[in-house]
Design a protein around this motif. Structure first.
Motif, PDB file in Angstrom:
ATOM      1  N   ASP A 130       0.830  -1.261  -0.004  1.00  0.00           N
ATOM      2  CA  ASP A 130      -0.079  -0.200   0.023  1.00  0.00           C
ATOM      3  C   ASP A 130       0.936   1.233  -0.148  1.00  0.00           C
ATOM      4  O   ASP A 130       1.796   1.162   0.579  1.00  0.00           O
ATOM      5  CB  ASP A 130      -0.899  -0.036   1.233  1.00  0.00           C
ATOM      6  CG  ASP A 130      -1.781  -1.104   1.238  1.00  0.00           C
ATOM      7  OD1 ASP A 130      -2.161  -1.747   0.218  1.00  0.00           O
ATOM      8  OD2 ASP A 130      -2.238  -1.575   2.426  1.00  0.00           O
ATOM      9  N   GLU A 131       0.610   2.217  -0.629  1.00  0.00           N
ATOM     10  CA  GLU A 131       1.181   3.466  -0.767  1.00  0.00           C
ATOM     11  C   GLU A 131       1.090   4.255   0.545  1.00  0.00           C
ATOM     12  O   GLU A 131      -0.029   4.313   1.277  1.00  0.00           O
ATOM     13  CB  GLU A 131       0.569   4.436  -1.751  1.00  0.00           C
ATOM     14  CG  GLU A 131       1.098   5.892  -1.690  1.00  0.00           C
ATOM     15  CD  GLU A 131       2.416   6.149  -2.313  1.00  0.00           C
ATOM     16  OE1 GLU A 131       2.825   7.065  -2.419  1.00  0.00           O
ATOM     17  OE2 GLU A 131       2.867   5.147  -2.699  1.00  0.00           O
ATOM     18  N   PRO A 132       2.273   4.418   1.238  1.00  0.00           N
ATOM     19  CA  PRO A 132       2.224   4.999   2.750  1.00  0.00           C
ATOM     20  C   PRO A 132       1.891   6.436   2.452  1.00  0.00           C
ATOM     21  O   PRO A 132       2.136   7.163   1.836  1.00  0.00           O
ATOM     22  CB  PRO A 132       3.586   4.701   3.172  1.00  0.00           C
ATOM     23  CG  PRO A 132       4.348   4.867   1.996  1.00  0.00           C
ATOM     24  CD  PRO A 132       3.687   4.430   0.879  1.00  0.00           C
ATOM     25  N   GLY A 133       0.953   7.012   3.989  1.00  0.00           N
ATOM     26  CA  GLY A 133       0.910   8.234   3.854  1.00  0.00           C
ATOM     27  C   GLY A 133      -0.039   8.814   2.992  1.00  0.00           C
ATOM     28  O   GLY A 133      -0.652   8.155   2.351  1.00  0.00           O
ATOM     29  N   PRO A 134      -0.119  10.307   3.104  1.00  0.00           N
ATOM     30  CA  PRO A 134      -0.758  10.902   2.098  1.00  0.00           C
ATOM     31  C   PRO A 134      -0.278  10.800   0.564  1.00  0.00           C
ATOM     32  O   PRO A 134       0.715  10.668   0.306  1.00  0.00           O
ATOM     33  CB  PRO A 134      -0.680  12.479   2.125  1.00  0.00           C
ATOM     34  CG  PRO A 134      -0.031  12.424   3.892  1.00  0.00           C
ATOM     35  CD  PRO A 134       0.574  11.314   4.045  1.00  0.00           C
ATOM     36  N   SER A 135      -1.264  10.717  -0.145  1.00  0.00           N
ATOM     37  CA  SER A 135      -0.666  10.082  -1.560  1.00  0.00           C
ATOM     38  C   SER A 135      -1.322  10.735  -2.826  1.00  0.00           C
ATOM     39  O   SER A 135      -2.472  11.104  -2.842  1.00  0.00           O
ATOM     40  CB  SER A 135      -1.158   8.461  -1.678  1.00  0.00           C
ATOM     41  OG  SER A 135      -0.871   8.022  -2.992  1.00  0.00           O
ATOM     42  N   ASP A 136      -0.512  10.858  -3.912  1.00  0.00           N
ATOM     43  CA  ASP A 136      -1.200  11.565  -5.172  1.00  0.00           C
ATOM     44  C   ASP A 136      -1.639  10.020  -5.928  1.00  0.00           C
ATOM     45  O   ASP A 136      -2.199  10.601  -7.090  1.00  0.00           O
ATOM     46  CB  ASP A 136      -0.022  11.748  -6.039  1.00  0.00           C
ATOM     47  CG  ASP A 136       0.684  13.135  -5.530  1.00  0.00           C
ATOM     48  OD1 ASP A 136      -0.193  13.879  -4.763  1.00  0.00           O
ATOM     49  OD2 ASP A 136       1.731  13.727  -5.671  1.00  0.00           O
ATOM     50  N   LEU A 137      -1.675   9.095  -5.370  1.00  0.00           N
ATOM     51  CA  LEU A 137      -1.984   7.659  -5.868  1.00  0.00           C
ATOM     52  C   LEU A 137      -3.480   7.272  -5.409  1.00  0.00           C
ATOM     53  O   LEU A 137      -3.531   7.283  -4.285  1.00  0.00           O
ATOM     54  CB  LEU A 137      -1.166   6.765  -5.946  1.00  0.00           C
ATOM     55  CG  LEU A 137       0.123   7.016  -6.560  1.00  0.00           C
ATOM     56  CD1 LEU A 137       0.952   5.676  -6.147  1.00  0.00           C
ATOM     57  CD2 LEU A 137       0.174   7.217  -8.079  1.00  0.00           C
ATOM     58  N   ASN A 138      -4.342   7.267  -6.237  1.00  0.00           N
ATOM     59  CA  ASN A 138      -5.840   6.881  -5.845  1.00  0.00           C
ATOM     60  C   ASN A 138      -5.779   5.136  -5.246  1.00  0.00           C
ATOM     61  O   ASN A 138      -5.693   4.493  -6.514  1.00  0.00           O
ATOM     62  CB  ASN A 138      -6.708   7.130  -6.828  1.00  0.00           C
ATOM     63  CG  ASN A 138      -8.288   6.614  -6.328  1.00  0.00           C
ATOM     64  OD1 ASN A 138      -8.408   6.554  -5.209  1.00  0.00           O
ATOM     65  ND2 ASN A 138      -9.195   6.339  -7.329  1.00  0.00           N
ATOM     66  N   ALA A 139      -5.736   4.926  -3.881  1.00  0.00           N
ATOM     67  CA  ALA A 139      -5.614   3.637  -3.592  1.00  0.00           C
ATOM     68  C   ALA A 139      -4.569   3.112  -4.031  1.00  0.00           C
ATOM     69  O   ALA A 139      -4.396   1.697  -4.515  1.00  0.00           O
ATOM     70  CB  ALA A 139      -6.785   2.638  -4.066  1.00  0.00           C
ATOM     71  N   GLY A 140      -3.289   3.761  -4.153  1.00  0.00           N
ATOM     72  CA  GLY A 140      -2.081   3.303  -4.943  1.00  0.00           C
ATOM     73  C   GLY A 140      -1.318   2.248  -4.518  1.00  0.00           C
ATOM     74  O   GLY A 140      -1.241   1.894  -3.087  1.00  0.00           O
ATOM     75  N   LEU A 141      -0.447   1.495  -5.155  1.00  0.00           N
ATOM     76  CA  LEU A 141       0.262   0.358  -4.635  1.00  0.00           C
ATOM     77  C   LEU A 141       1.750   0.843  -5.187  1.00  0.00           C
ATOM     78  O   LEU A 141       1.902   1.226  -6.320  1.00  0.00           O
ATOM     79  CB  LEU A 141      -0.187  -0.897  -5.411  1.00  0.00           C
ATOM     80  CG  LEU A 141      -1.552  -1.418  -4.876  1.00  0.00           C
ATOM     81  CD1 LEU A 141      -1.884  -2.528  -5.863  1.00  0.00           C
ATOM     82  CD2 LEU A 141      -1.708  -1.860  -3.432  1.00  0.00           C
ATOM     83  N   VAL A 142       2.702   0.459  -4.434  1.00  0.00           N
ATOM     84  CA  VAL A 142       4.079   0.640  -4.794  1.00  0.00           C
ATOM     85  C   VAL A 142       4.833  -0.430  -4.602  1.00  0.00           C
ATOM     86  O   VAL A 142       4.631  -1.417  -3.528  1.00  0.00           O
ATOM     87  CB  VAL A 142       4.583   1.829  -4.013  1.00  0.00           C
ATOM     88  CG1 VAL A 142       3.862   3.329  -4.381  1.00  0.00           C
ATOM     89  CG2 VAL A 142       4.601   1.720  -2.538  1.00  0.00           C
ATOM     90  N   ASP A 143       6.194  -0.515  -5.138  1.00  0.00           N
ATOM     91  CA  ASP A 143       7.059  -1.414  -5.111  1.00  0.00           C
ATOM     92  C   ASP A 143       7.683  -1.171  -3.933  1.00  0.00           C
ATOM     93  O   ASP A 143       8.384  -0.242  -3.685  1.00  0.00           O
ATOM     94  CB  ASP A 143       8.221  -1.476  -6.325  1.00  0.00           C
ATOM     95  CG  ASP A 143       9.237  -2.235  -6.187  1.00  0.00           C
ATOM     96  OD1 ASP A 143       9.226  -3.265  -5.383  1.00  0.00           O
ATOM     97  OD2 ASP A 143       9.759  -2.549  -7.368  1.00  0.00           O
ATOM     98  N   PRO A 144       7.732  -2.238  -2.938  1.00  0.00           N
ATOM     99  CA  PRO A 144       8.603  -1.921  -1.569  1.00  0.00           C
ATOM    100  C   PRO A 144      10.069  -1.469  -1.731  1.00  0.00           C
ATOM    101  O   PRO A 144      10.750  -1.172  -0.825  1.00  0.00           O
ATOM    102  CB  PRO A 144       8.177  -3.339  -0.824  1.00  0.00           C
ATOM    103  CG  PRO A 144       7.993  -4.259  -1.789  1.00  0.00           C
ATOM    104  CD  PRO A 144       7.339  -3.749  -2.853  1.00  0.00           C
ATOM    105  N   PHE A 145      10.606  -2.046  -3.002  1.00  0.00           N
ATOM    106  CA  PHE A 145      11.900  -1.851  -3.320  1.00  0.00           C
ATOM    107  C   PHE A 145      12.230  -0.793  -3.943  1.00  0.00           C
ATOM    108  O   PHE A 145      13.494  -0.314  -4.324  1.00  0.00           O
ATOM    109  CB  PHE A 145      12.702  -3.017  -3.741  1.00  0.00           C
ATOM    110  CG  PHE A 145      12.546  -4.386  -2.933  1.00  0.00           C
ATOM    111  CD1 PHE A 145      13.186  -4.273  -1.737  1.00  0.00           C
ATOM    112  CD2 PHE A 145      11.539  -5.169  -3.446  1.00  0.00           C
ATOM    113  CE1 PHE A 145      13.307  -5.407  -1.076  1.00  0.00           C
ATOM    114  CE2 PHE A 145      11.359  -6.453  -2.495  1.00  0.00           C
ATOM    115  CZ  PHE A 145      12.243  -6.643  -1.441  1.00  0.00           C
ATOM    116  N   GLY A 146      11.339   0.093  -4.446  1.00  0.00           N
ATOM    117  CA  GLY A 146      11.309   1.312  -5.418  1.00  0.00           C
ATOM    118  C   GLY A 146      11.996   1.120  -6.662  1.00  0.00           C
ATOM    119  O   GLY A 146      12.438   1.795  -7.186  1.00  0.00           O
TER     120      GLY A 146
END
Length: 220
Positions: A130-146
């Motif tokens: 899950d995208e942490p904190g306030p996000s520019d992504l709607n229900a965003g998902l992110v790569d934990p390794f970036g």
């Protein structure tokens, strides 16, 4: 802080605000110089480096990113670190990538009628968080390794015929494929085809958007 304030603060320093983080690229003639630039940046960030700074080293540049891991967004401390890092690098003759128009971030948008129905599938099949904190992504998902692009979900009001479809390939180690497939199926996905397995399996979320789990096997 507003996005305008962040941009106005870091812009003159050679950084750009992109999708909830600030980036700069240090252009260099060799990979050893990229490593040196990264080392100077880490030293300038001091004890805050691990919680704010990430570095991607390439043969011709060091890509620097500042964002608070704890807050999940750009903080005042990130702006201070941008100033410290820029000062350290410029003082050693490194060139920031202002005006080169090479700084960018990549994301994938998925249109969905029921975001909550399809989101678990994409989280499972990519191994994202899950995208942490306030996000520019709607229900965003992110790569934990970036390493990979962010995924966000755009709310649809009604089905739209003859629209472009989404297709993503996720290459994984051959001995990790089954676990990833099982996780995707458990998250509401379906197996569309295993005809080409173990080179790739085609899966789909609850609304038919497809993705492939791929390995090196079966390609010789």
């Amino acid at each position: 802080m507003t996005r305008q304030h962040i941009s106005d603060t870091v812009g003159p320093l050679g950084w750009r605000l992109v999708l909830g983080a600030v980036y700069t690229e240090v252009l260099v003639p060799s990979m050893s110089d990229a490593v040196a630039a990264a080392s100077h940046a880490v030293a300038a960030a001091g004890t805050d480096a691990s919680g704010h700074l990430s570095v991607d080293i390439r043969a011709d540049r060091a890509i620097l990113r500042l964002r608070s891991a704890q807050a999940g967004t750009v903080t005042t401390r990130d702006l201070e670190l941008a100033h410290a890092v820029s000062q350290a690098l410029s003082g050693r003759g490194f060139e920031m990538a202002v005006g080169h128009e090479v700084i960018q971030s990549f994301e994938i948008a998925i249109d969905a009628l029921d975001i909550e129905a399809v989101r678990p599938f994409w989280k499972a099949i990519t191994g994202y968080e899950d995208e942490p904190g306030p996000s520019d992504l709607n229900a965003g998902l992110v790569d934990p390794f970036g390493r990979g692009p962010a995924i966000w979900f755009q709310q649809m009001d009604s089905p739209r015929a003859q629209r472009n479809r989404i297709h993503i390939d996720i290459d994984v180690p051959h001995d990790a494929a089954r676990a990833r497939i099982d996780a995707a199926l458990a998250a509401g996905g379906t197996l569309v085809s295993d005809k080409a397995a173990p080179a790739f399996w085609v899966l789909a979320d609850a609304e038919g958007n497809e993705a492939c789990i791929c390995t090196w096997q079966g390609r010789d």
